[in-house]
Design an enzyme around this catalytic site. Structure first.
Site, short mmCIF file in Angstrom:
data_model
loop_
_atom_site.label_atom_id
_atom_site.label_comp_id
_atom_site.label_asym_id
_atom_site.label_seq_id
_atom_site.Cartn_x
_atom_site.Cartn_y
_atom_site.Cartn_z
NE ARG A 1 -4.31 -1.40 0.24
CZ ARG A 1 -4.55 -2.35 -0.65
NH1 ARG A 1 -3.70 -2.58 -1.64
NH2 ARG A 1 -5.65 -3.07 -0.59
CG HIS B 1 -3.37 -0.03 -6.75
ND1 HIS B 1 -3.71 0.58 -5.57
CD2 HIS B 1 -3.48 -1.36 -6.53
CE1 HIS B 1 -4.03 -0.35 -4.67
NE2 HIS B 1 -3.88 -1.54 -5.23
N1 LIG Z 1 -0.87 -3.69 -5.43
C1 LIG Z 1 -1.90 -4.48 -5.58
O1 LIG Z 1 -2.50 -4.54 -6.66
C2 LIG Z 1 -2.33 -5.38 -4.44
C3 LIG Z 1 -3.19 -6.46 -4.72
C4 LIG Z 1 -3.54 -7.30 -3.67
C5 LIG Z 1 -3.05 -7.08 -2.40
N2 LIG Z 1 -2.21 -6.04 -2.17
C6 LIG Z 1 -1.67 -5.81 -0.82
O2 LIG Z 1 -0.94 -6.96 -0.42
C7 LIG Z 1 -1.18 -7.18 0.98
C8 LIG Z 1 -0.82 -8.60 1.36
O3 LIG Z 1 -1.77 -9.51 0.83
P1 LIG Z 1 -1.83 -11.04 1.31
O4 LIG Z 1 -3.02 -11.63 0.72
O5 LIG Z 1 -0.52 -11.71 1.11
O6 LIG Z 1 -2.02 -10.81 2.91
P2 LIG Z 1 -2.01 -11.88 4.08
O7 LIG Z 1 -2.27 -13.24 3.54
O8 LIG Z 1 -2.89 -11.33 5.14
O9 LIG Z 1 -0.48 -11.86 4.60
C9 LIG Z 1 0.05 -10.80 5.31
C10 LIG Z 1 1.48 -11.16 5.74
O10 LIG Z 1 2.06 -10.01 6.38
C11 LIG Z 1 2.58 -10.39 7.65
N3 LIG Z 1 2.48 -9.29 8.59
C12 LIG Z 1 1.37 -8.58 8.96
N4 LIG Z 1 1.68 -7.65 9.87
C13 LIG Z 1 3.01 -7.78 10.11
C14 LIG Z 1 3.91 -7.13 10.97
N5 LIG Z 1 3.52 -6.14 11.81
N6 LIG Z 1 5.20 -7.52 10.96
C15 LIG Z 1 5.62 -8.53 10.15
N7 LIG Z 1 4.80 -9.20 9.30
C16 LIG Z 1 3.52 -8.82 9.29
C17 LIG Z 1 1.73 -11.57 8.08
O11 LIG Z 1 2.41 -12.30 9.07
P3 LIG Z 1 1.79 -13.66 9.66
O12 LIG Z 1 1.90 -14.68 8.55
O13 LIG Z 1 2.66 -13.98 10.81
O14 LIG Z 1 0.36 -13.36 10.02
C18 LIG Z 1 1.54 -12.30 6.75
O15 LIG Z 1 2.66 -13.12 6.48
C19 LIG Z 1 -2.66 -6.80 1.13
O16 LIG Z 1 -2.96 -6.48 2.47
C20 LIG Z 1 -2.79 -5.62 0.20
O17 LIG Z 1 -2.57 -4.42 0.91
C21 LIG Z 1 -1.85 -5.19 -3.16
#
Ligand SMILES: NC(=O)c1ccc[n+]([C@@H]2O[C@H](COP(=O)([O-])OP(=O)(O)OC[C@H]3O[C@@H](n4cnc5c(N)ncnc54)[C@H](OP(=O)(O)O)[C@@H]3O)[C@@H](O)[C@H]2O)c1
Length: 309
Positions: free
Chosen positions: A224, A272
């Site tokens: 983000r 994005h």
């Molecule tokens: N640019 C784009 O087009 C696009 C598209 C889709 C998503 N995104 C972004 O990508 C993000 C990630 O997506 P996802 O599906 O992979 O999310 P997810 O499955 O919820 O995974 C989040 C990861 O971040 C880790 N995390 C969260 N808070 C943390 C902290 N304080 N310190 C260290 N690690 C932390 C989590 O750790 P744990 O495993 O220990 O819980 C997990 O490994 C989304 O939230 C979104 O903002 C962007």
């Protein structure tokens, strides 16, 4: 069962049609103020007015992975917030990140500039062992990206909140191991969710720790915009501390035309689009989850409201 659809910046018709086809037993309608109370909502960036108008919702299904915009709202306390799990996004994210990484590593921007001048100029190959990639966030998207990068035999580090063991990756966890993770990584890929703990995490101090504190780090931000302290980036690039950045997300979107990121020679901007929601796969996933919820079965992708993702 009644399902209401509220999609800001998305045309609802095909979603409604798809949900009706997938859940013929349900009444699926586009939301309008004062509409009958629904059991579940399918949303993207809904206004607070929508939430206030639908206090009886039991499930709120987001048509994206990131729920930061949704969690800013005052939501019904009992409602289950559910994010999209992959549904075609992780392969797109993997190709985007691998492309940005390889474009930088193989210096394609320099070859493109040479080609514009009809200049045949061979560059000395670089060692991939010198380009360790650090993936912040090892969730649905981050793990897929890290594994895809590892296929190209780059050393890969991963950082998450809870400790993990993933084959082919050196895993770091929590604040205690964050500095070691940064120091061991040269190319930083951000795939964290935006939470109070991660806002502004891509700042001068942390980005300066890349590559063992030596110049030459590279940033790929696909999480983000608010993860990056935007004012810190250009000084890091201009001083040579960072070699470049590929940015897909921004504090303000669309990125204003006058923003310096558009014109900086070491920054690549995309709008994005690194991983778009795939409608058919998303409808199938959401319909399956709604059906499971109605049967009282557990589902994946339920957001922990207190942790923020
Ligand atoms: N640019 C784009 O087009 C696009 C598209 C889709 C998503 N995104 C972004 O990508 C993000 C990630 O997506 P996802 O599906 O992979 O999310 P997810 O499955 O919820 O995974 C989040 C990861 O971040 C880790 N995390 C969260 N808070 C943390 C902290 N304080 N310190 C260290 N690690 C932390 C989590 O750790 P744990 O495993 O220990 O819980 C997990 O490994 C989304 O939230 C979104 O903002 C962007």
């Amino acid at each position: 069962m009644r399902i209401t659809v509220c999609l800001t910046d998305n045309r609802p018709d095909a979603w409604i049609e798809g949900l009706r086809a997938a859940l013929p037993e349900a009444m699926v309608e586009n939301w309008r103020p004062g509409a009958p109370q629904a059991d579940h909502a399918v949303v993207w960036a809904p206004p607070q007015e929508f939430i206030d108008d639908q206090p009886a919702l039991r499930g709120i299904f987001n048509i994206g992975a990131g729920v930061d915009a949704l969690l800013k709202l005052k939501l019904p306390p009992e409602a289950q917030v559910v994010r999209l799990d992959d549904a075609g996004m992780s392969v797109q994210m993997a190709e985007y990140v691998c492309h940005a990484l390889i474009r930088h590593f193989r210096e394609f921007d320099i070859y493109e500039a040479d080609a514009r001048e009809s200049r045949w100029s061979f560059r000395k190959p670089r060692e991939r062992e010198d380009f360790a990639v650090g993936v912040m966030g090892l969730g649905v998207l981050g793990e897929r990206v890290a594994k895809a990068v590892a296929q190209f035999e780059f050393p890969v580090n991963g950082w998450s909140r809870s400790p993990k063991a993933i084959g082919g990756l050196r895993c770091f966890a929590g604040e205690a191991e964050f500095d070691d993770f940064l120091g061991a990584s040269r190319v930083l890929v951000n795939l964290l969710p935006l939470t109070e703990a991660t806002r502004g995490i891509l700042n001068r101090e942390n980005l300066s720790r890349l590559n063992g504190g030596e110049p030459g780090g590279y940033l790929i931000n696909v999480g983000r915009g608010a993860h990056l302290v935007e004012a810190d980036l250009i000084p890091l690039l201009d001083s040579g501390r960072l070699a470049g950045a590929t940015l897909d997300v921004f504090e303000v979107e669309p990125l204003p035309a006058e923003h310096p990121f558009w014109r900086h020679p070491k920054i690549t901007v995309t709008p994005h689009g690194s991983a778009r929601t795939v409608r058919e796969a998303s409808i199938a996933q959401i319909a399956g989850k709604i059906r499971a919820v109605e049967l009282g079965e557990p589902i994946a992708g339920v957001v922990g409201r207190e942790r923020g993702y």
